[in-house]
Write a protein that holds these residues in place. Sequence first.
Motif, PDB file in Angstrom:
ATOM      1  N   MET A   1       4.359  18.609  -5.985  1.00 56.36           N
ATOM      2  CA  MET A   1       3.921  18.713  -4.597  1.00 56.36           C
ATOM      3  C   MET A   1       3.594  17.340  -4.018  1.00 56.36           C
ATOM      4  O   MET A   1       3.970  17.012  -2.891  1.00 56.36           O
TER       5      MET A   1
ATOM      6  N   ARG B   1       6.723  15.471  -3.191  1.00 57.68           N
ATOM      7  CA  ARG B   1       7.360  15.951  -1.962  1.00 57.68           C
ATOM      8  C   ARG B   1       6.627  15.446  -0.723  1.00 57.68           C
ATOM      9  O   ARG B   1       7.250  15.113   0.288  1.00 57.68           O
ATOM     10  N   VAL B   2       5.294  15.340  -0.800  1.00 56.27           N
ATOM     11  CA  VAL B   2       4.539  14.769   0.319  1.00 56.27           C
ATOM     12  C   VAL B   2       4.970  13.325   0.560  1.00 56.27           C
ATOM     13  O   VAL B   2       5.213  12.904   1.705  1.00 56.27           O
TER      14      VAL B   2
ATOM     15  N   ASN C   1       8.460  13.221   2.097  1.00 50.49           N
ATOM     16  CA  ASN C   1       8.478  13.626   3.505  1.00 50.49           C
ATOM     17  C   ASN C   1       7.906  12.543   4.407  1.00 50.49           C
ATOM     18  O   ASN C   1       8.325  12.414   5.560  1.00 50.49           O
TER      19      ASN C   1
ATOM     20  N   GLN D   1       1.271  17.930   6.504  1.00 49.76           N
ATOM     21  CA  GLN D   1       2.100  17.381   5.431  1.00 49.76           C
ATOM     22  C   GLN D   1       1.985  18.224   4.152  1.00 49.76           C
ATOM     23  O   GLN D   1       2.984  18.518   3.501  1.00 49.76           O
TER      24      GLN D   1
ATOM     25  N   ALA E   1       4.958  20.462   2.331  1.00 55.93           N
ATOM     26  CA  ALA E   1       5.362  20.206   0.946  1.00 55.93           C
ATOM     27  C   ALA E   1       5.213  21.457   0.085  1.00 55.93           C
ATOM     28  O   ALA E   1       6.080  21.766  -0.749  1.00 55.93           O
TER      29      ALA E   1
ATOM     30  N   GLN F   1       7.947  23.882   0.786  1.00 57.57           N
ATOM     31  CA  GLN F   1       9.219  23.434   0.221  1.00 57.57           C
ATOM     32  C   GLN F   1       9.306  23.684  -1.287  1.00 57.57           C
ATOM     33  O   GLN F   1      10.385  23.941  -1.815  1.00 57.57           O
ATOM     34  N   THR F   2       8.200  23.588  -1.983  1.00 61.36           N
ATOM     35  CA  THR F   2       8.193  23.752  -3.447  1.00 61.36           C
ATOM     36  C   THR F   2       7.734  25.139  -3.889  1.00 61.36           C
ATOM     37  O   THR F   2       7.546  25.368  -5.082  1.00 61.36           O
TER      38      THR F   2
END
Length: 410
Positions: free
Chosen positions: A286, A289-290, A293, A306, A310, A313-314
């Motif tokens: 996670m 991904r933050v 992004n 944010q 994330a 998305q995960t």
Amino acid sequence: MQLFTNTNYNFVKWRFHAVAFSVVFVLIGIGFYMKQGINWGIDFAGGANLVLRFRDAVPMDRLRADLADASIQQYGKAGDHSVLIRLPQQKREGDYAGQTVAKLIHDLNPESATGKIDLNFHGRDPITDVLLQADPDKRGTNDAARQYYFNIAQNIINKRSELGIFTNIDQALSAPGVTPTISQTLRAKAFVGAFNVLNQETVGPVVGRELRDKALWAIALSTLAMGAYLWMRFDVMFGASAIICIIHDVCVSIAFLGMINGEVSLNIVAALLLIVGFSINDTVVMYDRVRENRRKTKTRATLEEQLNHAMNQTLSRTILTSGSVVIVLIALLLFGGKVIHEFAWILLIGVLAGTYSTVTIVPAVAIAWNNVTGRKRDISGPVSRAPRSDDPVRAENPPPRPTPRKRRAV
């Protein structure tokens, strides 16, 4: 494989509810510990454990009379005639379990005083020595004769392991290789005792204290190491959030152990260390991904947005990973047996706690840190770019339309 696509759940909104639930859960666990005390296993408390299987019904009154300070309980199914005996810690080192077994043999097996060997207790070497000394098959006293009788003794022990315990001497004499003359010798020089020792272990007080201290250090240092790793890979906020997340998962697991009055043993320490490693897994994904992004997003976004983006998305990966582990742990609970029952329970609770803490507890800590430090991790930038359909952050907060300019009349 994607279970969810283009989701837009507001996980951050539930962070306070999750924190409240975790606090109440841990407090309930502490209440159980205060009422019942910590059920230290022999690994940490010291003392001795014995698992005995009896030929007939368990003489519970006799055992309690002989072992007044011991805790005695049924082990396995009632038809197995097995008991678990837990002996309290002694202040001195020594073979506590062996001494207790010797006492029980003296009290429950009167025939042992005649010098006969107990086929339910002794191993292959004493049986080999008796057969070699009597030499019923006239093999002599050379190495070949010893090997011959050794193999027969091993067959008798294998038969005992297969049955669990000999209920009569004929079962022992039915082992492969036992001749009529050997049967005659064993009937004269051996007997079938009242019980068989399935397991015995002794831990002295010094060793137990050392194991307990090392276990606590192992859990604490592994937690700090995970936090330091995330600090170096991301930043101090994510490192601190990870440490609190791991502490949360460990505390929830230990609280559950108190609720079921489980035994704190080395198996439980191993489960907690596994939880420390697994718990950080989803958190790292996670966080990554933050960070990714942030590089792509050029529009304004709060840290809350944010994190939500994330986690959405995960989400599919999180459910697939945790779900597969949960299925395995449920199988262990159902079919793994009593020995690993508590180990599987702690892992299951730890995995569930680690999953929901990633989407609730970690954001709560990160957002609180960001608020204290002046919201330095919010993204600032232009707001005029048209929102993309796949960007939930911009879809929730579309940029304002520019105000048309008025023409001056000529």
